[in-house]
Scaffold this motif. Structure first.
Motif, PDB file in Angstrom:
ATOM      1  N   GLY A  41     -31.481  74.668   1.514  1.00 53.13           N
ATOM      2  CA  GLY A  41     -31.438  75.428   2.759  1.00 53.13           C
ATOM      3  C   GLY A  41     -32.531  76.471   2.834  1.00 53.13           C
ATOM      4  O   GLY A  41     -33.171  76.664   3.886  1.00 53.13           O
ATOM      5  N   THR A  42     -32.778  77.141   1.721  1.00 53.88           N
ATOM      6  CA  THR A  42     -33.834  78.155   1.679  1.00 53.88           C
ATOM      7  C   THR A  42     -35.215  77.514   1.807  1.00 53.88           C
ATOM      8  O   THR A  42     -36.090  78.022   2.518  1.00 53.88           O
ATOM      9  N   ASP A  47     -40.176  76.381   4.857  1.00 55.61           N
ATOM     10  CA  ASP A  47     -41.106  75.389   5.401  1.00 55.61           C
ATOM     11  C   ASP A  47     -41.207  75.491   6.918  1.00 55.61           C
ATOM     12  O   ASP A  47     -42.235  75.133   7.505  1.00 55.61           O
ATOM     13  N   ASP A  48     -40.155  75.979   7.555  1.00 54.53           N
ATOM     14  CA  ASP A  48     -40.184  76.166   9.005  1.00 54.53           C
ATOM     15  C   ASP A  48     -40.879  77.454   9.417  1.00 54.53           C
ATOM     16  O   ASP A  48     -40.834  77.842  10.590  1.00 54.53           O
ATOM     17  N   TYR A 176     -29.769  78.346   5.203  1.00 51.87           N
ATOM     18  CA  TYR A 176     -30.844  78.295   6.201  1.00 51.87           C
ATOM     19  C   TYR A 176     -30.709  79.448   7.194  1.00 51.87           C
ATOM     20  O   TYR A 176     -31.696  80.105   7.552  1.00 51.87           O
ATOM     21  N   TRP A 177     -29.470  79.696   7.634  1.00 48.49           N
ATOM     22  CA  TRP A 177     -29.223  80.781   8.593  1.00 48.49           C
ATOM     23  C   TRP A 177     -29.611  82.133   8.007  1.00 48.49           C
ATOM     24  O   TRP A 177     -30.192  82.974   8.709  1.00 48.49           O
ATOM     25  N   SER A 184     -30.426  74.334  12.250  1.00 46.12           N
ATOM     26  CA  SER A 184     -31.440  73.289  12.238  1.00 46.12           C
ATOM     27  C   SER A 184     -30.774  71.938  12.015  1.00 46.12           C
ATOM     28  O   SER A 184     -29.899  71.803  11.152  1.00 46.12           O
ATOM     29  N   LEU A 185     -31.194  70.943  12.791  1.00 48.74           N
ATOM     30  CA  LEU A 185     -30.674  69.601  12.598  1.00 48.74           C
ATOM     31  C   LEU A 185     -31.085  69.054  11.239  1.00 48.74           C
ATOM     32  O   LEU A 185     -30.299  68.375  10.566  1.00 48.74           O
ATOM     33  N   ASN A 186     -32.303  69.350  10.805  1.00 51.30           N
ATOM     34  CA  ASN A 186     -32.734  68.898   9.485  1.00 51.30           C
ATOM     35  C   ASN A 186     -31.881  69.510   8.381  1.00 51.30           C
ATOM     36  O   ASN A 186     -31.585  68.849   7.377  1.00 51.30           O
ATOM     37  N   ALA A 187     -31.482  70.766   8.557  1.00 53.01           N
ATOM     38  CA  ALA A 187     -30.615  71.406   7.566  1.00 53.01           C
ATOM     39  C   ALA A 187     -29.260  70.720   7.530  1.00 53.01           C
ATOM     40  O   ALA A 187     -28.680  70.517   6.454  1.00 53.01           O
TER      41      ALA A 187
END
Length: 306
Positions: A41-42, A47-48, A176-177, A184-187
């Motif tokens: 997630g991190t 990368d984003d 990720y949050w 994120s859909l990828n997450a």
């Protein structure tokens, strides 16, 4: 279970080193299941284009491991108190049943572990707001409910779904949050990639313990569907993540294809379950399934950063 081992609580003639006792109690081989979702997630957030918040990363990692440890400790003592861990247990040793730790001490250790996770979680709530608060409360309650209450999750067919949700979606999306303040859909897809093999670890555990579970009235997924269907579901849990990697790659994360290096190992695991039924071989498969989850997480993180 080796009942000839000396105990750590003074009931034997020789005391075991406390480090060995608690290292066994926390089930160290399972802790990677809590670590890799935070890594992935991190990495996805970084990368984003998000700036890495190292303190949030370390706190999230520590919280995830503490909740996993607390869940394992609680399961150890509650299964002993319910009479599920008997002398003829075929799985790895459980320290309460072995007499290494008293139930009272184990309950106290469980409370302290969940308490530390909750305390550290308040820092994460300050960073991530109400979504992290909800995720944290749900994770702590889930850790307790897995073995606690009148109807533990571990006694129902929902155990594998529970693992997918919390070791996959909640952990990856929450991490990720924390770094990005968004979803994120990828997450979510990567959470599924990690959550499925984590659920497969539990499936192997219940596959091995089927006879004991049926005698004690535990209606696990394997107990409900039988071993033949369980083998099919295990293969799906191990192999479907590799198909999902192609979907993530198609959404611009081409580096995740690095994790396809683990595919031959996954195929080997599915064959292992079909041809090996002894307790020793299933214990080995359980450890190997945890390893492929770790391998997927590490390769996925590296691939995302590439």
């Amino acid at each position: 279970m080796n009942t000839d081992l000396p105990t750590a609580n003074g009931s034997g003639t020789t005391q075991l080193p406390m480090l060995r006792v608690w290292w066994t109690a926390i089930r160290s081989r399972t802790l990677s299941l809590a670590v890799t979702p935070v890594l992935v997630g991190t990495a996805l957030a970084y990368d984003d284009g998000m700036a890495l918040h190292m303190a949030a990363f370390l706190a999230a990692m520590t919280c995830a491991v503490l909740i996993q440890i607390g869940t394992n400790l609680h399961n150890d003592v509650r299964d002993f108190e319910r009479g599920n861990d008997r002398a003829d247990r075929v799985g790895p040793l459980r320290v309460t049943a072995a007499g290494w730790v008293s139930p009272r001490t184990m309950h106290r250790a469980t409370t302290w572990t969940f308490g530390l996770a909750a305390g550290l979680g308040m820092y994460l709530v300050a960073l991530g707001g109400w979504p992290i608060l909800l995720a944290g409360i749900a994770s702590l309650l889930a850790g307790w409910a897995y073995s606690g209450g009148p109807r533990p999750v571990s006694h129902t067919p929902l155990g594998e779904a529970f693992v997918l949700v919390f070791f996959g979606w909640v952990a990856v999306l929450g991490s990720y949050w924390l770094q990005s303040g968004q979803l994120s859909l990828n997450a979510w897809l990567c959470g599924t990639v990690l959550g499925l093999p984590a659920a497969a670890v539990l499936l192997v555990n219940n596959y091995r313990d089927l006879e004991d579970d049926l005698r004690s009235g535990r209606q696990t997924l394997v107990a409900v569907i039988g071993r033949a269907e369980a083998r099919t579901i295990f293969a799906s849990m191990v192999l479907l993540p590799f198909a999902l990697l192609l979907l993530v790659a198609g959404r611009g994360q081409m580096g995740v294809l690095l994790a396809l290096l683990a595919l031959p190992y996954g195929i080997q695991l599915t064959r292992h379950l079909r041809h090996n039924t002894s307790a020793e071989s299933l214990n080995a498969l359980l450890a190997a399934t945890a390893r492929i989850s770790l391998l997927l997480g590490v390769l996925l993180s590296i691939g995302v950063l590439l």
